[in-house]
Design a protein around this motif. Sequence first.
Motif, PDB file in Angstrom:
ATOM      1  N   GLN A 279       0.826  -1.207   0.000  1.00  0.00           N
ATOM      2  CA  GLN A 279       0.000   0.000   0.000  1.00  0.00           C
ATOM      3  C   GLN A 279       0.860   1.255   0.000  1.00  0.00           C
ATOM      4  O   GLN A 279       0.533   2.246  -0.658  1.00  0.00           O
TER       5      GLN A 279
ATOM      6  N   GLY B  42       1.982   1.873  -3.431  1.00  0.00           N
ATOM      7  CA  GLY B  42       0.885   2.380  -4.240  1.00  0.00           C
ATOM      8  C   GLY B  42       0.584   3.842  -3.980  1.00  0.00           C
ATOM      9  O   GLY B  42       0.350   4.620  -4.917  1.00  0.00           O
TER      10      GLY B  42
ATOM     11  N   THR C 157      -4.924   0.348  -3.570  1.00  0.00           N
ATOM     12  CA  THR C 157      -4.564  -0.978  -3.078  1.00  0.00           C
ATOM     13  C   THR C 157      -5.783  -1.653  -2.471  1.00  0.00           C
ATOM     14  O   THR C 157      -6.472  -1.072  -1.632  1.00  0.00           O
TER      15      THR C 157
END
Length: 399
Positions: free
Chosen positions: A247, A250, A257
């Motif tokens: 995450q 991302g 995510t």
Amino acid sequence: MEIVILAVVIAVVVLGALSGLIIGSRRKKQLPPPPPAAPDITAPPAEPHVGDEAETPREEPRRTIEEVDLPGGSAPVTVEEPPAEAPEIEIPEPTAGRLVRLRARLSRSQNALGQGLLTLLSREHLDEDTWEEIEDTLLTADVGVQPTQELVERLRERVKVLGTRTPEELRTLLREELVTLVGRDMDRTVKTEPEERKPGIVMVVGVNGTGKTTTTGKLARVLVADGQSVVLGAADTFRAAAADQLQTWGERVGAHTVRGPEGGDPASVAFDAVKEGKEMGANVVLIDTAGRLHTKTGLMDELGKVKRVVEKHAPVDEVLLVLDATTGQNGLVQARVFAEVVDITGIVLTKLDGTAKGGIVVAVQRELGVPVKLVGLGEGADDLAPFEPEAFVDALIGE
């Protein structure tokens, strides 16, 4: 007579006054002196007992009892949290020519192979002992037995035909043969854009410790740099903090995510990631899978299940196997096992900058029959590069 009486009265009054003065002065002498005034000293505050809350200075005035909501009151006390700051979105550098820009880093660790071969080929007399040394150099670089034999055979024929060997001629000859060995004509495109649908679906597989989750995050940066929108599926639910790690990658590039509970069903997370990718109109969904030991048959079967569940949405376009370039032949064992469970379509070689065994590129391609598509050349966020055979060989021989 009256005068005498008046004199007596006056005398009595005078004597009474004198006696009062004498008695008053004696009483004053008998009284104790008054106690001294206490100095003005501020006592330190008492330390709080266990369970008490220490008093802290307040910048705001204390509220009155009418301003405090007591239990049973009409409205609870609400504390407003400051809004969390959104992470700053990064703009990754373009991927075109990235391997060329990272060539210096690659050549520092790979020169042992290229320069070693050039030195041996430059000898005045290439006898059998020299050719054996050339073979040993290639095998030490993890090129593999069969590719090594093929390369040595071609080199022997071309050197015999060439006759006189100048350093430039040898370098050109070696470059041509190495590019052929690595594979100039293999399709190394990461297929993320199906013709008739969105999103493209990419599964990333491999053993824990190879840099699989990090590679998934870096691949998201590669795709974003090429103008694609990405959804990440954190299907590695068994490794602590894997979803948090993905995450974070991302958020840095604005990729959404999808994650589930720790220890949850990986196939469910992968399914949801593709579903949300469809709803959001994303170009690509990248699924990071669990990478437990490949020797545990049940866990490998689970990886096959993830692929089957995802394909209820659409076919998987890429299955990228992440291998640590420093593991050599052990990496080939991992490759064989994963290839039995899922159809590997491409290889990502990580830590290629930290080893002089660049021949693993050739060996793993021969083992699986699929190309190396991406290589990791460092710890930086943009150190994942599309694999380019010519740039790779030029780094090997120090051009």
